[in-house]
Design a protein around this motif. Structure first.
Motif, short mmCIF file in Angstrom:
data_model
loop_
_atom_site.label_atom_id
_atom_site.label_comp_id
_atom_site.label_asym_id
_atom_site.label_seq_id
_atom_site.Cartn_x
_atom_site.Cartn_y
_atom_site.Cartn_z
N ALA A 1 72.54 -4.47 -40.10
CA ALA A 1 73.09 -5.79 -40.63
C ALA A 1 72.70 -6.80 -40.00
CB ALA A 1 74.67 -5.77 -40.13
N ALA A 2 71.31 -6.65 -39.89
CA ALA A 2 70.38 -7.75 -39.11
C ALA A 2 70.48 -8.99 -40.21
CB ALA A 2 69.10 -7.30 -38.78
N VAL A 3 70.25 -10.21 -39.56
CA VAL A 3 70.03 -11.46 -40.34
C VAL A 3 68.86 -11.26 -41.39
CG1 VAL A 3 68.48 -12.38 -38.60
CG2 VAL A 3 69.95 -13.79 -40.03
N TYR A 4 69.27 -11.97 -42.47
CA TYR A 4 68.39 -11.88 -43.71
C TYR A 4 66.77 -12.20 -43.05
CZ TYR A 4 66.07 -13.29 -48.15
OH TYR A 4 65.17 -13.49 -49.09
N GLN B 1 72.44 -19.72 -37.63
CA GLN B 1 72.89 -19.28 -38.65
C GLN B 1 72.80 -20.66 -39.69
OE1 GLN B 1 76.65 -17.17 -38.83
NE2 GLN B 1 76.79 -17.23 -41.02
N THR B 2 71.84 -20.55 -40.62
CA THR B 2 71.52 -21.68 -41.65
C THR B 2 72.71 -22.71 -41.95
OG1 THR B 2 70.09 -20.25 -42.70
CG2 THR B 2 70.69 -22.22 -43.88
N GLU B 3 73.91 -22.12 -42.24
CA GLU B 3 75.14 -22.80 -42.90
C GLU B 3 76.13 -23.18 -41.86
OE1 GLU B 3 76.74 -18.64 -43.59
OE2 GLU B 3 74.61 -19.51 -43.35
N ALA B 4 75.83 -22.89 -40.69
CA ALA B 4 76.71 -23.02 -39.54
C ALA B 4 75.98 -23.90 -38.49
CB ALA B 4 77.25 -21.95 -38.95
N THR C 1 70.45 -16.38 -42.23
CA THR C 1 71.96 -16.31 -42.31
C THR C 1 71.98 -14.89 -43.14
OG1 THR C 1 73.96 -17.00 -43.06
CG2 THR C 1 72.35 -17.42 -44.47
N TRP C 2 73.17 -14.59 -43.43
CA TRP C 2 73.46 -13.45 -44.10
C TRP C 2 74.05 -13.68 -45.34
CZ3 TRP C 2 74.18 -14.30 -38.94
CH2 TRP C 2 73.93 -13.39 -38.03
#
Length: 184
Positions: free
Chosen positions: A19-22, A111-114, A139-140
């Motif tokens: 479940a690693a980041v993209y 995380q990109t969006e945060a 991000t994910w």
């Protein structure tokens, strides 16, 4: 203009098995290259380390909280602790930047969006020149958008607050000694 490379929340807990980041491996490689360029130019590197509550992947003091081994800080690097998405809010970041005479921030991380988005906007609001490294944040997938869509969207939206360039176009100017910056 004096610059710093800011690496946000690239911690072990962001890379859990399965479940690693993209594009996590590529992210680490890109940040390693940025670190090499920054260090060669004498540009300060500041790591932002998120301190999450008990039971979360970035819980303070746990293995997941540690900075990713692929981009370990050096003794001359600064580590700033935070507890919110904003790397400036109730942290020492602004103080560290002012102490070093830094007015231009290069942003990378998770995380990109945060945390990346919030720190970018906050830095702009504080009067910093900001460069977002377009391929050095991740991000994910979310419920409705893929990680790639989120990253692309933010690279577009954050152009209101930052210059946005891929890592291979980033060239750090050699750091000037403080005495030269003051005209001594």
């Amino acid at each position: 203009m004096s610059s710093a490379l800011i690496i946000i929340d690239v911690q072990k807990g962001m890379f859990p098995a399965g479940a690693a980041v993209y594009k996590g491996d590529g992210l680490i490689f890109t940040i390693q290259n940025l670190l090499g360029k920054a260090r060669a130019a004498g540009v300060p590197v500041i790591y932002i380390q998120h301190n999450a509550p008990a039971g979360k992947p970035l819980e303070y003091g746990t293995e997941g909280w540690k900075i990713h081994e692929g981009i370990k800080p050096r003794s001359v690097d600064v580590i700033v602790q935070k507890t919110t998405p904003d790397s400036f809010f109730h942290t020492t970041l602004d103080k560290e930047l002012n102490k070093k005479g830094i007015d231009h921030l290069y942003l990378a991380g998770i995380q990109t969006e945060a945390c990346v988005d919030t720190t970018c906007r906050s830095a702009f609001g504080k009067g910093y020149k900001v460069t977002l490294v377009s391929d050095a944040h991740s991000t994910w997938d979310s419920g409705e958008l893929t990680a790639k869509q989120i990253i692309n969207h933010h690279n577009g939206v954050l152009r209101w607050f930052a210059d946005v360039y891929p890592a291979d176009e980033i060239e750090f100017a050699a750091a000037q000694p403080a005495s030269e910056m003051r005209g001594e």
